[in-house]
Design an enzyme around this catalytic site. Structure first.
Site, PDB file in Angstrom:
ATOM      1  N   SER A  15      -3.384 -15.063   5.537  1.00 40.20           N
ATOM      2  CA  SER A  15      -3.916 -14.452   6.759  1.00 40.20           C
ATOM      3  C   SER A  15      -4.680 -15.505   7.544  1.00 40.20           C
ATOM      4  CB  SER A  15      -4.893 -13.320   6.395  1.00 40.20           C
ATOM      5  OG  SER A  15      -5.606 -12.896   7.548  1.00 40.20           O
ATOM      6  N   TYR A  22     -11.369  -9.412   0.816  1.00 37.43           N
ATOM      7  CA  TYR A  22     -10.064  -9.672   1.438  1.00 37.43           C
ATOM      8  C   TYR A  22      -9.957 -11.139   1.853  1.00 37.43           C
ATOM      9  CZ  TYR A  22      -6.098  -9.115   4.626  1.00 37.43           C
ATOM     10  OH  TYR A  22      -4.879  -9.236   5.249  1.00 37.43           O
TER      11      TYR A  22
HETATM   12  P1  NAD Z   1       1.146  -2.478   5.456  1.00 34.52           P
HETATM   13  O1  NAD Z   1       0.018  -1.671   4.916  1.00 34.52           O
HETATM   14  O2  NAD Z   1       1.956  -1.935   6.576  1.00 34.52           O
HETATM   15  O3  NAD Z   1       2.126  -2.905   4.273  1.00 34.52           O
HETATM   16  C1  NAD Z   1       1.646  -3.322   3.017  1.00 34.52           C
HETATM   17  C2  NAD Z   1       2.571  -2.755   1.938  1.00 34.52           C
HETATM   18  O4  NAD Z   1       2.107  -3.245   0.648  1.00 34.52           O
HETATM   19  C3  NAD Z   1       2.534  -1.229   1.869  1.00 34.52           C
HETATM   20  O5  NAD Z   1       3.847  -0.707   1.898  1.00 34.52           O
HETATM   21  C4  NAD Z   1       1.856  -0.944   0.549  1.00 34.52           C
HETATM   22  O6  NAD Z   1       2.301   0.245  -0.075  1.00 34.52           O
HETATM   23  C5  NAD Z   1       2.243  -2.168  -0.267  1.00 34.52           C
HETATM   24  N1  NAD Z   1       1.378  -2.354  -1.432  1.00 34.52           N
HETATM   25  C6  NAD Z   1       0.039  -2.137  -1.516  1.00 34.52           C
HETATM   26  N2  NAD Z   1      -0.372  -2.357  -2.774  1.00 34.52           N
HETATM   27  C7  NAD Z   1       0.718  -2.736  -3.487  1.00 34.52           C
HETATM   28  C8  NAD Z   1       0.925  -3.095  -4.842  1.00 34.52           C
HETATM   29  N3  NAD Z   1      -0.091  -3.104  -5.736  1.00 34.52           N
HETATM   30  N4  NAD Z   1       2.166  -3.439  -5.246  1.00 34.52           N
HETATM   31  C9  NAD Z   1       3.198  -3.421  -4.363  1.00 34.52           C
HETATM   32  N5  NAD Z   1       3.064  -3.077  -3.066  1.00 34.52           N
HETATM   33  C10 NAD Z   1       1.838  -2.733  -2.646  1.00 34.52           C
HETATM   34  O7  NAD Z   1       0.470  -3.858   5.899  1.00 34.52           O
HETATM   35  P2  NAD Z   1       1.014  -5.214   6.563  1.00 34.52           P
HETATM   36  O8  NAD Z   1       0.139  -5.487   7.709  1.00 34.52           O
HETATM   37  O9  NAD Z   1       2.486  -5.204   6.710  1.00 34.52           O
HETATM   38  O10 NAD Z   1       0.587  -6.225   5.410  1.00 34.52           O
HETATM   39  C11 NAD Z   1       1.473  -7.097   4.754  1.00 34.52           C
HETATM   40  C12 NAD Z   1       0.723  -8.341   4.362  1.00 34.52           C
HETATM   41  O11 NAD Z   1       0.223  -8.996   5.528  1.00 34.52           O
HETATM   42  C13 NAD Z   1      -0.498  -8.107   3.483  1.00 34.52           C
HETATM   43  O12 NAD Z   1      -0.575  -9.109   2.484  1.00 34.52           O
HETATM   44  C14 NAD Z   1      -1.646  -8.247   4.445  1.00 34.52           C
HETATM   45  O13 NAD Z   1      -2.847  -8.613   3.796  1.00 34.52           O
HETATM   46  C15 NAD Z   1      -1.129  -9.339   5.340  1.00 34.52           C
HETATM   47  N6  NAD Z   1      -1.778  -9.464   6.648  1.00 34.52           N
HETATM   48  C16 NAD Z   1      -1.861  -8.405   7.482  1.00 34.52           C
HETATM   49  C17 NAD Z   1      -2.511  -8.552   8.693  1.00 34.52           C
HETATM   50  C18 NAD Z   1      -2.668  -7.387   9.623  1.00 34.52           C
HETATM   51  O14 NAD Z   1      -3.391  -7.522  10.610  1.00 34.52           O
HETATM   52  N7  NAD Z   1      -2.011  -6.270   9.390  1.00 34.52           N
HETATM   53  C19 NAD Z   1      -3.040  -9.783   9.073  1.00 34.52           C
HETATM   54  C20 NAD Z   1      -2.925 -10.856   8.201  1.00 34.52           C
HETATM   55  C21 NAD Z   1      -2.289 -10.674   6.992  1.00 34.52           C
END
Ligand code: NAD
Length: 257
Positions: free
Chosen positions: A143, A157
Protein backbone atom coordinates in the site's frame (compact mmCIF):
# COMPACT_ATOMS: atom_id res chain seq x y z
CA UNK A 1 -3.30 -12.42 -25.00
CA UNK A 2 -0.72 -11.29 -22.47
CA UNK A 3 -1.10 -14.25 -20.10
CA UNK A 4 -1.62 -17.15 -22.51
CA UNK A 5 -0.28 -20.42 -21.01
CA UNK A 6 -0.17 -18.89 -17.53
CA UNK A 7 -1.84 -20.18 -14.39
CA UNK A 8 -2.58 -17.49 -11.82
CA UNK A 9 -3.57 -17.83 -8.19
CA UNK A 10 -5.21 -14.74 -6.68
CA UNK A 11 -5.93 -14.40 -2.97
CA UNK A 12 -8.74 -12.09 -1.94
CA UNK A 13 -10.14 -12.82 -5.38
CA UNK A 14 -13.80 -12.40 -4.46
CA UNK A 15 -13.81 -8.61 -4.26
CA UNK A 16 -12.06 -5.38 -5.24
CA UNK A 17 -8.57 -5.64 -6.74
CA UNK A 18 -8.58 -9.45 -6.60
CA UNK A 19 -11.90 -9.75 -8.41
CA UNK A 20 -10.96 -7.29 -11.16
CA UNK A 21 -7.59 -8.99 -11.57
CA UNK A 22 -9.17 -12.44 -11.83
CA UNK A 23 -11.50 -11.23 -14.60
CA UNK A 24 -8.71 -9.40 -16.45
CA UNK A 25 -6.09 -12.15 -16.14
CA UNK A 26 -8.62 -14.70 -17.43
CA UNK A 27 -9.55 -12.43 -20.35
CA UNK A 28 -5.82 -12.29 -21.15
CA UNK A 29 -5.64 -16.09 -21.37
CA UNK A 30 -4.68 -17.22 -17.86
CA UNK A 31 -6.34 -20.05 -15.99
CA UNK A 32 -7.24 -18.56 -12.61
CA UNK A 33 -7.58 -20.00 -9.13
CA UNK A 34 -9.72 -17.54 -7.18
CA UNK A 35 -9.12 -17.83 -3.43
CA UNK A 36 -11.03 -16.10 -0.67
CA UNK A 37 -13.00 -16.63 2.53
CA UNK A 38 -16.26 -15.19 1.17
CA UNK A 39 -17.38 -18.22 -0.76
CA UNK A 40 -20.52 -17.02 -2.53
CA UNK A 41 -18.83 -13.99 -4.05
CA UNK A 42 -15.72 -16.02 -4.91
CA UNK A 43 -17.78 -18.73 -6.64
CA UNK A 44 -19.48 -15.90 -8.54
CA UNK A 45 -16.17 -14.59 -9.90
CA UNK A 46 -15.10 -18.04 -11.10
CA UNK A 47 -18.53 -18.62 -12.65
CA UNK A 48 -18.39 -15.26 -14.43
CA UNK A 49 -15.00 -16.18 -15.94
CA UNK A 50 -16.24 -19.60 -17.06
CA UNK A 51 -19.38 -18.18 -18.62
CA UNK A 52 -17.21 -15.79 -20.65
CA UNK A 53 -15.30 -18.83 -21.98
CA UNK A 54 -12.35 -18.61 -19.58
CA UNK A 55 -10.87 -21.14 -17.17
CA UNK A 56 -11.30 -20.64 -13.42
CA UNK A 57 -12.02 -22.42 -10.16
CA UNK A 58 -12.90 -20.97 -6.78
CA UNK A 59 -11.35 -22.29 -3.59
CA UNK A 60 -11.98 -21.37 0.05
CA UNK A 61 -8.55 -20.44 1.42
CA UNK A 62 -7.84 -18.37 4.52
CA UNK A 63 -4.36 -16.96 3.87
CA UNK A 64 -3.59 -16.80 7.60
CA UNK A 65 -3.63 -20.62 7.73
CA UNK A 66 -0.66 -22.63 6.54
CA UNK A 67 -2.76 -25.66 5.54
CA UNK A 68 -5.09 -23.52 3.39
CA UNK A 69 -2.13 -21.93 1.58
CA UNK A 70 -0.56 -25.33 0.93
CA UNK A 71 -3.90 -26.54 -0.41
CA UNK A 72 -4.51 -23.57 -2.73
CA UNK A 73 -1.17 -24.15 -4.46
CA UNK A 74 -1.89 -27.88 -4.73
CA UNK A 75 -5.26 -27.11 -6.33
CA UNK A 76 -3.65 -24.79 -8.92
CA UNK A 77 -1.26 -27.56 -9.87
CA UNK A 78 -3.86 -30.34 -9.92
CA UNK A 79 -6.52 -28.34 -11.80
CA UNK A 80 -4.30 -26.54 -14.31
CA UNK A 81 -0.94 -28.40 -14.21
CA UNK A 82 1.29 -25.64 -12.82
CA UNK A 83 1.48 -22.22 -11.18
CA UNK A 84 3.22 -19.27 -12.85
CA UNK A 85 1.59 -16.18 -11.30
CA UNK A 86 1.06 -15.81 -7.56
CA UNK A 87 -0.89 -12.70 -6.55
CA UNK A 88 -0.83 -12.37 -2.74
CA UNK A 89 -3.54 -9.76 -2.55
CA UNK A 90 -5.87 -10.62 0.36
CA UNK A 91 -5.92 -8.00 3.09
CA UNK A 92 -8.01 -6.55 5.88
CA UNK A 93 -8.34 -3.14 7.50
CA UNK A 94 -10.04 -3.29 10.89
CA UNK A 95 -12.22 -0.32 11.79
CA UNK A 96 -10.79 0.31 15.27
CA UNK A 97 -7.17 0.19 14.11
CA UNK A 98 -5.73 3.47 15.41
CA UNK A 99 -2.59 4.75 17.12
CA UNK A 100 -0.29 3.00 19.59
CA UNK A 101 -2.71 3.66 22.45
CA UNK A 102 -5.99 2.77 20.77
CA UNK A 103 -4.95 -0.23 18.66
CA UNK A 104 -5.58 -3.33 20.73
CA UNK A 105 -3.34 -6.37 20.73
CA UNK A 106 -6.16 -8.36 19.12
CA UNK A 107 -6.42 -5.89 16.20
CA UNK A 108 -2.64 -5.98 15.80
CA UNK A 109 -2.54 -9.80 15.76
CA UNK A 110 -5.48 -10.24 13.39
CA UNK A 111 -4.12 -7.65 10.96
CA UNK A 112 -0.64 -9.17 10.94
CA UNK A 113 -2.03 -12.70 10.53
CA UNK A 114 -3.82 -11.86 7.28
CA UNK A 115 -1.83 -9.00 5.77
CA UNK A 116 1.73 -10.05 6.60
CA UNK A 117 1.76 -13.73 7.54
CA UNK A 118 -0.69 -14.39 4.70
CA UNK A 119 1.84 -13.09 2.17
CA UNK A 120 4.61 -15.10 3.81
CA UNK A 121 2.52 -18.29 3.68
CA UNK A 122 1.53 -17.66 0.07
CA UNK A 123 5.21 -17.37 -0.83
CA UNK A 124 6.20 -20.30 1.36
CA UNK A 125 3.98 -22.62 -0.66
CA UNK A 126 3.75 -20.78 -3.96
CA UNK A 127 7.40 -20.11 -4.73
CA UNK A 128 8.37 -23.82 -4.92
CA UNK A 129 5.54 -24.26 -7.43
CA UNK A 130 6.80 -21.34 -9.55
CA UNK A 131 10.28 -22.87 -9.43
CA UNK A 132 8.86 -26.22 -10.62
CA UNK A 133 7.17 -24.39 -13.51
CA UNK A 134 10.51 -22.91 -14.58
CA UNK A 135 9.82 -19.46 -13.13
CA UNK A 136 7.07 -16.92 -12.75
CA UNK A 137 5.85 -13.72 -11.16
CA UNK A 138 4.87 -12.98 -7.57
CA UNK A 139 2.88 -9.84 -6.87
CA UNK A 140 2.32 -8.80 -3.27
CA UNK A 141 -0.23 -6.11 -2.52
CA UNK A 142 1.29 -3.59 -0.12
CA UNK A 143 0.00 0.00 0.00
CA UNK A 144 1.07 3.62 -0.26
CA UNK A 145 0.96 3.62 3.56
CA UNK A 146 4.08 1.45 3.44
CA UNK A 147 5.80 4.56 2.08
CA UNK A 148 4.18 7.47 3.95
CA UNK A 149 2.80 8.13 7.40
CA UNK A 150 -0.58 9.65 8.19
CA UNK A 151 -1.78 11.71 11.13
CA UNK A 152 -5.00 9.68 11.04
CA UNK A 153 -3.27 6.39 11.82
CA UNK A 154 -4.08 2.76 11.20
CA UNK A 155 -0.97 1.52 12.94
CA UNK A 156 -1.37 -2.24 12.57
CA UNK A 157 -2.38 -1.96 8.91
CA UNK A 158 0.50 0.40 8.09
CA UNK A 159 3.05 -1.77 9.86
CA UNK A 160 1.76 -4.89 8.10
CA UNK A 161 2.12 -3.24 4.69
CA UNK A 162 5.63 -2.03 5.53
CA UNK A 163 6.47 -5.65 6.27
CA UNK A 164 5.02 -6.78 2.94
CA UNK A 165 7.18 -4.26 1.10
CA UNK A 166 10.40 -5.23 2.92
CA UNK A 167 9.68 -8.95 2.48
CA UNK A 168 9.02 -8.41 -1.22
CA UNK A 169 12.42 -6.81 -1.79
CA UNK A 170 14.23 -9.61 -0.04
CA UNK A 171 12.36 -12.35 -1.90
CA UNK A 172 13.09 -10.57 -5.17
CA UNK A 173 16.81 -10.75 -4.48
CA UNK A 174 16.79 -14.31 -3.17
CA UNK A 175 14.89 -15.76 -6.14
CA UNK A 176 16.16 -13.57 -8.98
CA UNK A 177 18.38 -16.30 -10.46
CA UNK A 178 15.46 -18.74 -10.52
CA UNK A 179 13.54 -16.73 -13.10
CA UNK A 180 11.11 -15.68 -10.37
CA UNK A 181 10.30 -11.98 -10.17
CA UNK A 182 8.76 -10.60 -6.97
CA UNK A 183 7.20 -7.14 -6.92
CA UNK A 184 5.00 -5.10 -4.60
CA UNK A 185 1.93 -3.26 -5.83
CA UNK A 186 1.38 -0.12 -3.72
CA UNK A 187 -2.14 1.18 -4.40
CA UNK A 188 -3.35 4.58 -3.28
CA UNK A 189 -6.80 4.90 -1.68
CA UNK A 190 -9.39 2.97 -3.68
CA UNK A 191 -13.13 3.00 -4.00
CA UNK A 192 -13.37 -0.62 -2.81
CA UNK A 193 -15.28 -2.20 0.06
CA UNK A 194 -12.17 -2.33 2.26
CA UNK A 195 -11.64 1.43 2.34
CA UNK A 196 -15.23 2.58 1.97
CA UNK A 197 -16.17 0.51 5.06
CA UNK A 198 -13.28 2.17 6.93
CA UNK A 199 -14.06 5.71 5.74
CA UNK A 200 -17.70 5.27 6.60
CA UNK A 201 -18.89 8.89 6.35
CA UNK A 202 -18.78 11.38 3.50
CA UNK A 203 -16.72 13.68 5.73
CA UNK A 204 -14.01 11.05 6.24
CA UNK A 205 -13.92 10.34 2.50
CA UNK A 206 -13.58 14.01 1.62
CA UNK A 207 -10.81 14.41 4.18
CA UNK A 208 -8.83 11.59 2.54
CA UNK A 209 -9.34 13.03 -0.94
CA UNK A 210 -7.70 16.32 0.10
CA UNK A 211 -4.37 14.48 -0.18
CA UNK A 212 -4.93 12.95 -3.61
CA UNK A 213 -3.63 15.19 -6.41
CA UNK A 214 -6.05 13.60 -8.88
CA UNK A 215 -8.93 14.38 -6.51
CA UNK A 216 -10.61 10.98 -6.69
CA UNK A 217 -10.29 7.47 -5.32
CA UNK A 218 -8.66 4.86 -7.54
CA UNK A 219 -10.63 2.00 -9.03
CA UNK A 220 -9.88 -1.67 -8.47
CA UNK A 221 -9.75 -2.12 -12.25
CA UNK A 222 -6.86 0.39 -12.40
CA UNK A 223 -4.91 -1.80 -9.96
CA UNK A 224 -5.76 -4.90 -11.97
CA UNK A 225 -4.16 -3.38 -15.06
CA UNK A 226 -0.99 -2.63 -13.08
CA UNK A 227 -0.98 -6.18 -11.71
CA UNK A 228 -1.41 -7.53 -15.25
CA UNK A 229 1.74 -5.69 -16.30
CA UNK A 230 3.70 -7.14 -13.36
CA UNK A 231 2.36 -10.63 -14.06
CA UNK A 232 3.16 -10.57 -17.76
CA UNK A 233 6.39 -10.82 -19.75
CA UNK A 234 6.09 -7.08 -20.43
CA UNK A 235 7.65 -6.75 -16.96
CA UNK A 236 10.45 -9.24 -17.67
CA UNK A 237 13.13 -6.98 -16.12
CA UNK A 238 10.96 -5.59 -13.32
CA UNK A 239 12.00 -7.21 -10.06
CA UNK A 240 11.92 -6.05 -6.44
CA UNK A 241 10.01 -2.97 -7.49
CA UNK A 242 7.79 -0.78 -5.36
CA UNK A 243 5.12 -0.35 -8.01
CA UNK A 244 3.18 2.68 -6.83
CA UNK A 245 -0.22 3.35 -8.39
CA UNK A 246 -1.58 6.12 -6.22
CA UNK A 247 -2.89 9.05 -8.27
CA UNK A 248 0.22 11.04 -7.34
CA UNK A 249 -0.16 11.00 -3.53
CA UNK A 250 3.43 10.00 -2.83
CA UNK A 251 4.70 12.72 -5.21
CA UNK A 252 2.75 15.53 -3.58
CA UNK A 253 3.86 18.18 -1.14
CA UNK A 254 0.77 20.34 -1.54
CA UNK A 255 -2.21 19.22 -3.59
CA UNK A 256 -4.17 21.51 -5.93
CA UNK A 257 -7.46 23.03 -4.66
P1 NAD B 1 -11.68 -5.81 -0.69
O1 NAD B 1 -12.17 -5.79 0.72
O2 NAD B 1 -12.60 -5.40 -1.78
O3 NAD B 1 -11.07 -7.24 -1.03
C1 NAD B 1 -10.27 -7.95 -0.12
C2 NAD B 1 -10.63 -9.44 -0.23
O4 NAD B 1 -9.76 -10.18 0.67
C3 NAD B 1 -12.07 -9.73 0.20
O5 NAD B 1 -12.73 -10.50 -0.78
C4 NAD B 1 -11.90 -10.52 1.49
O6 NAD B 1 -12.92 -11.47 1.71
C5 NAD B 1 -10.55 -11.19 1.26
N1 NAD B 1 -9.95 -11.67 2.51
C6 NAD B 1 -9.98 -11.06 3.72
N2 NAD B 1 -9.38 -11.85 4.63
C7 NAD B 1 -8.95 -12.96 3.97
C8 NAD B 1 -8.26 -14.13 4.37
N3 NAD B 1 -7.89 -14.33 5.65
N4 NAD B 1 -7.97 -15.07 3.44
C9 NAD B 1 -8.36 -14.88 2.15
N5 NAD B 1 -9.02 -13.80 1.71
C10 NAD B 1 -9.32 -12.85 2.62
O7 NAD B 1 -10.41 -4.84 -0.67
P2 NAD B 1 -9.36 -4.35 -1.78
O8 NAD B 1 -9.30 -2.89 -1.67
O9 NAD B 1 -9.58 -5.02 -3.09
O10 NAD B 1 -8.03 -4.91 -1.11
C11 NAD B 1 -7.12 -5.78 -1.75
C12 NAD B 1 -5.74 -5.49 -1.23
O11 NAD B 1 -5.37 -4.15 -1.54
C13 NAD B 1 -5.57 -5.61 0.28
O12 NAD B 1 -4.34 -6.23 0.59
C14 NAD B 1 -5.57 -4.18 0.74
O13 NAD B 1 -4.90 -4.02 1.97
C15 NAD B 1 -4.83 -3.53 -0.40
N6 NAD B 1 -4.99 -2.08 -0.52
C16 NAD B 1 -6.22 -1.52 -0.60
C17 NAD B 1 -6.33 -0.14 -0.68
C18 NAD B 1 -7.67 0.51 -0.72
O14 NAD B 1 -7.73 1.74 -0.63
N7 NAD B 1 -8.76 -0.22 -0.88
C19 NAD B 1 -5.19 0.66 -0.72
C20 NAD B 1 -3.94 0.06 -0.66
C21 NAD B 1 -3.87 -1.31 -0.56
Amino acid sequence: MRLAKHVALITGGASGIGRESALLFAAEGAAVVVCDVTDEAGEGVAAEIRSAGGRAVYLHADVSLDADCANMVRVAQSEFGKLTVLFNNAGIMIGDDGDAQTTTEDIWDRTMAVNLKGVFLGCRHGIPALREAGGGSVINTASFVALMGAATPQLAYTASKGGVLAMTRELAVVHARENIRVNALCPGPLRTKLLMDFLDTEEKRERRLVHVPMGRFGEASEMARAALFLASDDASYVNGATFTVDGGISAAYVTPE
